[in-house]
Structure formats: C-alpha cells, structure tokens
Design a protein around this motif. Sequence first.
Motif, short mmCIF file in Angstrom:
data_model
loop_
_atom_site.label_atom_id
_atom_site.label_comp_id
_atom_site.label_asym_id
_atom_site.label_seq_id
_atom_site.Cartn_x
_atom_site.Cartn_y
_atom_site.Cartn_z
N ASP A 93 0.83 -1.21 0.00
CA ASP A 93 0.00 0.00 0.00
C ASP A 93 0.86 1.26 0.00
O ASP A 93 2.10 1.19 -0.05
CB ASP A 93 -1.00 -0.01 1.17
CG ASP A 93 -0.34 0.12 2.54
OD1 ASP A 93 0.85 0.52 2.64
OD2 ASP A 93 -1.02 -0.17 3.56
N ASN A 97 3.11 -0.84 3.72
CA ASN A 97 2.67 -2.08 4.35
C ASN A 97 2.50 -3.17 3.29
O ASN A 97 2.08 -2.89 2.16
CB ASN A 97 1.35 -1.87 5.09
CG ASN A 97 1.46 -0.80 6.16
OD1 ASN A 97 2.34 -0.84 7.02
ND2 ASN A 97 0.58 0.19 6.10
N TYR A 99 0.96 -6.90 2.05
CA TYR A 99 -0.11 -7.89 2.22
C TYR A 99 0.12 -9.03 1.24
O TYR A 99 0.41 -8.79 0.07
CB TYR A 99 -1.48 -7.26 1.93
CG TYR A 99 -1.76 -5.99 2.71
CD1 TYR A 99 -2.47 -6.03 3.90
CD2 TYR A 99 -1.30 -4.76 2.25
CE1 TYR A 99 -2.73 -4.86 4.62
CE2 TYR A 99 -1.54 -3.59 2.95
CZ TYR A 99 -2.26 -3.65 4.13
OH TYR A 99 -2.51 -2.49 4.84
N THR A 118 -4.44 -14.72 4.58
CA THR A 118 -3.96 -13.42 4.15
C THR A 118 -3.24 -12.77 5.33
O THR A 118 -3.77 -12.76 6.44
CB THR A 118 -5.10 -12.53 3.66
OG1 THR A 118 -5.80 -13.22 2.60
CG2 THR A 118 -4.59 -11.20 3.14
N LYS A 120 -0.64 -9.50 6.85
CA LYS A 120 -0.09 -8.14 6.71
C LYS A 120 1.21 -8.04 7.49
O LYS A 120 1.30 -8.48 8.65
CB LYS A 120 -1.07 -7.10 7.25
CG LYS A 120 -0.49 -5.68 7.28
CD LYS A 120 -1.44 -4.69 7.95
CE LYS A 120 -0.83 -3.29 8.02
NZ LYS A 120 -1.74 -2.32 8.67
N TYR A 121 2.22 -7.44 6.85
CA TYR A 121 3.43 -7.00 7.54
C TYR A 121 3.51 -5.48 7.42
O TYR A 121 3.23 -4.91 6.37
CB TYR A 121 4.67 -7.64 6.93
CG TYR A 121 4.95 -9.02 7.47
CD1 TYR A 121 5.70 -9.20 8.62
CD2 TYR A 121 4.44 -10.14 6.84
CE1 TYR A 121 5.94 -10.48 9.14
CE2 TYR A 121 4.67 -11.42 7.34
CZ TYR A 121 5.42 -11.57 8.48
OH TYR A 121 5.66 -12.82 8.99
N ASN A 122 3.86 -4.84 8.51
CA ASN A 122 4.00 -3.39 8.53
C ASN A 122 5.22 -2.96 7.72
O ASN A 122 6.10 -3.77 7.41
CB ASN A 122 4.10 -2.88 9.96
CG ASN A 122 2.88 -3.23 10.78
OD1 ASN A 122 1.74 -3.00 10.34
ND2 ASN A 122 3.08 -3.79 11.96
N PRO A 171 -6.61 -1.74 6.13
CA PRO A 171 -5.34 -1.92 6.84
C PRO A 171 -5.49 -2.49 8.25
O PRO A 171 -4.54 -3.04 8.80
CB PRO A 171 -4.76 -0.51 6.86
CG PRO A 171 -5.30 0.13 5.63
CD PRO A 171 -6.71 -0.40 5.51
#
Length: 207
Positions: A93, A97, A99, A118, A120-122, A171
């Motif tokens: 994004d 971040n 995904y 799914t 998410k990593y920052n 997010p």
Amino acid sequence: IDNGNYIITLKYSPDGTREWLHTKNYGRSHSVRGMDVDGQGNVYLCGNMLMWTGPWYVAGYILKYAPEGGAPLLDILYGHSEKRIEPEDLVVDGQGNIYFTGQYNNRDGISPQYTMTTIKYNADGTFGWEYEYTNNYSKGTDIDINMQGEIYAVGNRRPSGVYMLLMKFTPAGLEWERTYTGHRYYLNHVLDCDNQGNVLVTGINYS
C-alpha cells in the motif's frame, strides 16, 4: 526469475540497460510467486523454499530492495515445521505495508488442514495481522489494492465443489467475505480493482 537453486532479481532501465542484479539463497528449491513496486520504486517479492530444522519444511519469505538495489531492506521469513506456507501473490500500500495471500498447510494433525490465509506486515517488517479462513481446503490465489487503500484477496474453497472466495480487507483487518457458488468448479481466480472502488474477478469454470 527462479532457477530452483537461488532467487535472481534484475532491474532494467527504459532503454534496456541492466541497472542491477541480486541473488538470494535460503537453502534449496526456491519459488517466486509474487512481485510489486511501491510509489518510491522499492521492489518487493514473495515465495517459498525448503528449510531444514530436523525435517525439511516449506517456509515463506518476503524480500524488499531499494530502487538502486543493494542488500535487501527487508528479509522476512515466516512459517515453521508444522505449518507449510504457500504464498501466491503480494501487494504493497501507499504506506509501505505488505499484504500477501496464499495457503497454510497444517501438518500437526489439527483441522483445518489447508486454509486460505492473508497476512499483513507493517512497513518496518514487523508482523501486522493474519486472517485464516475457517473452511478447510481453501487457497488464496491473487491480491490487489484499490486507490482508497482497500485490499481484496480472491481464492477458492472446496466443501463439495470448488467455489470462488472473495475477501475485502482494510489496513486494520477483514471487512467482509463473499462466495460465488453458481457452478461446481471455479479455479485460477485473479482480480483487479478499478478507480471507483469496484473489484472484478475472473477464473475458470468447470461445470
């Protein structure tokens, strides 16, 4: 590019000049499944490989390279000997971040055994969140993000046939999920988002 032994990433200029080449070797049997570029020109890729911790197991990775190349800015490994990780695609994004979607294969005898996941990593590489679909025998196949920063992941699930499964994330995490069951078999789903926030999904139907 992946030759099975190590990961090769190359950047070319508009006139075809090769600007840089980097290789990465985690062990053996590497796979590259997804790539994206953010607004600053940073390059992200994901895939999996075999790792040895007693038995062999499949682990996933995320690599991030700067526009000018050099050593990876991020080098994230995930998974363990009881969870086989099979990522299929990733997207980044506007804040950096990451995904990705794919499949967890639990190997500890606990149901569900195969689930669309799914994660998410920052932007700094720390873990954000994970959403694992509760239905057994499901798999994520594609992921995209729209101009509003909303994330869509598509895949399939198999209760009695193979059906399309669509999820929308913000997010912060999951917003909704939908299935399409008009026919018996749907495979190889891909999706894309338009500028109005709509999402379009296509795949193969086996009736």
